[in-house]
Design an enzyme around this catalytic site. Structure first.
Site, PDB file in Angstrom:
ATOM      1  N   LYS A 123      -2.606  -2.276   7.750  1.00  0.00           N
ATOM      2  CA  LYS A 123      -3.813  -1.786   8.413  1.00  0.00           C
ATOM      3  C   LYS A 123      -3.998  -2.483   9.753  1.00  0.00           C
ATOM      4  CE  LYS A 123      -6.531  -0.301   4.420  1.00  0.00           C
ATOM      5  NZ  LYS A 123      -7.779  -0.480   3.667  1.00  0.00           N
TER       6      LYS A 123
ATOM      7  N   ARG B  70      -0.067  -1.909  -6.961  1.00  0.00           N
ATOM      8  CA  ARG B  70      -0.523  -2.966  -6.047  1.00  0.00           C
ATOM      9  C   ARG B  70      -1.523  -3.887  -6.758  1.00  0.00           C
ATOM     10  NH1 ARG B  70      -1.373  -4.365  -0.502  1.00  0.00           N
ATOM     11  NH2 ARG B  70      -3.566  -4.575   0.094  1.00  0.00           N
TER      12      ARG B  70
ATOM     13  N   HIS C 220      -4.671  -8.636   3.253  1.00  0.00           N
ATOM     14  CA  HIS C 220      -6.130  -8.520   3.335  1.00  0.00           C
ATOM     15  C   HIS C 220      -6.648  -9.336   4.510  1.00  0.00           C
ATOM     16  CE1 HIS C 220      -6.604  -7.489  -1.229  1.00  0.00           C
ATOM     17  NE2 HIS C 220      -6.367  -6.419  -0.496  1.00  0.00           N
TER      18      HIS C 220
ATOM     19  N   HIS D 126      -1.570   2.812  -6.258  1.00  0.00           N
ATOM     20  CA  HIS D 126      -2.434   1.660  -6.001  1.00  0.00           C
ATOM     21  C   HIS D 126      -2.553   0.767  -7.236  1.00  0.00           C
ATOM     22  CE1 HIS D 126      -4.668  -0.035  -2.747  1.00  0.00           C
ATOM     23  NE2 HIS D 126      -5.693  -0.316  -3.527  1.00  0.00           N
TER      24      HIS D 126
ATOM     25  N   TYR E 160      -9.697  -9.969  -7.547  1.00  0.00           N
ATOM     26  CA  TYR E 160      -8.654 -10.170  -8.556  1.00  0.00           C
ATOM     27  C   TYR E 160      -8.885 -11.441  -9.360  1.00  0.00           C
ATOM     28  CZ  TYR E 160      -6.383  -6.382  -6.148  1.00  0.00           C
ATOM     29  OH  TYR E 160      -6.119  -5.158  -5.600  1.00  0.00           O
TER      30      TYR E 160
ATOM     31  N   ARG F 296       0.860  -1.177   0.000  1.00  0.00           N
ATOM     32  CA  ARG F 296       0.000   0.000   0.000  1.00  0.00           C
ATOM     33  C   ARG F 296       0.901   1.233   0.000  1.00  0.00           C
ATOM     34  NH1 ARG F 296      -2.289  -3.473   4.025  1.00  0.00           N
ATOM     35  NH2 ARG F 296      -4.410  -4.154   3.488  1.00  0.00           N
TER      36      ARG F 296
END
Length: 298
Positions: A172, A243, A266, A240, A275, A148
């Protein structure tokens, strides 16, 4: 400063100190909550105790009428729900007035990626200017590890293990990941580290601005876009997208959804599964171009 502002400032301090959210995430929360402060003030509210579900619904309707998209409204309401949950936990609200208010579902757009040929062209930066070397290193790391933007700018030198070709990133929710970055990224990081001291910085940051400070997310976005133009790519290059490209290319090569989920950091597999739609699009185009029975109705 009104009670409305004071409570939001307290909440932002909580997110910064207790939750240790990144500056970029904190800024997003601040922007979303400033919008509700303005709306509440316009409607004569002096404190959050006066806020009810009707006001939250009116706020959502007003936001939509002013052109806010469904996805952006969902983000705004999510920030508001989190803030009200915190006020409830502080015994300053009895219930969360935003709990039952939701944004209309946004159409799910598949993320755009850069194909392998264009990616190779983008990474073909062979200039010995220190800033160009830094940019090549950032591009290699971001595409090589699927980082990220906040993870890239947050990298410190101590997070590197160049001997093993790995990097530690804080994702995150303060979740740490240990990731391989590939030999090209290692080589360009080493090249950048040889030049980094030219900026005379005592900052621990891996990537510096020309002023010797940790490079900002905005600066990275600007530099990547400029390199996309210089290298002749037709599509706008933003961090992004690298990524997305990492995830797509990894899935096309391996088909290992769980592995890609771990690499991307994730929390939910459903986030990674988008994806697989990209991969299917690729396979469908190959089928249509190559299979003798593909040209239906012609």
């Amino acid at each position: 400063m009104t009670d409305l502002h004071t409570d939001v400032e307290r909440y932002l301090r909580y997110l910064s100190v207790e939750r240790q959210l990144s500056p970029i995430t904190l800024l997003n929360y601040q922007r979303q909550l400033e919008a509700i402060i303005n709306f509440a003030s316009e409607n004569g509210l002096q404190s959050w105790q006066q806020c009810d579900v009707t006001m939250v619904r009116n706020f959502a309707v007003r936001s939509r009428r002013k052109g806010l998209g469904a996805a952006s409204l969902a983000l705004r309401l999510s920030a508001l729900r989190s803030f009200f949950d915190w006020l409830v936990s502080q015994n300053e609200l009895k219930a969360n007035p935003a709990k039952g208010v939701s944004a209309p579902k946004a159409p799910r757009h598949l993320p755009k990626n850069i194909d392998v040929d264009d990616m190779n062209r983008l990474l073909d930066i062979d200039i010995n200017d220190p800033l160009a070397v830094r940019d090549r290193a950032m591009l290699e790391v971001m595409y090589g590890a699927g980082l990220r933007l906040s993870e890239l700018v947050g990298l410190d030198i101590k997070h590197l293990d160049l001997e093993s070709g790995e990097v530690w990133v804080m994702g995150k929710g303060s979740k740490e990941r240990r990731l391989p970055i590939g030999r090209n990224a290692v080589a360009w990081i080493e090249h950048w580290l040889d030049l980094r001291d030219l900026f005379g910085s005592e900052d621990d940051a891996l990537f510096l601005s020309k002023l010797g400070k940790r490079i900002s997310a905005r600066n990275v976005q600007k530099r990547f876009a400029e390199w996309g133009i210089k290298q002749g790519l037709n599509n706008h290059v933003h961090p992004h997208k690298l990524r997305h490209s990492f995830a797509t290319h990894m899935l096309e090569s391996s088909g290992d959804l769980r592995g890609v989920q771990e690499l991307l950091g994730h929390a939910n597999l459903s986030t990674t599964q988008i994806y697989t739609h990209l991969d299917f699009q690729h396979l469908a185009s190959v089928y249509d171009a190559a299979h003798p029975r593909a040209k239906r109705g012609k």
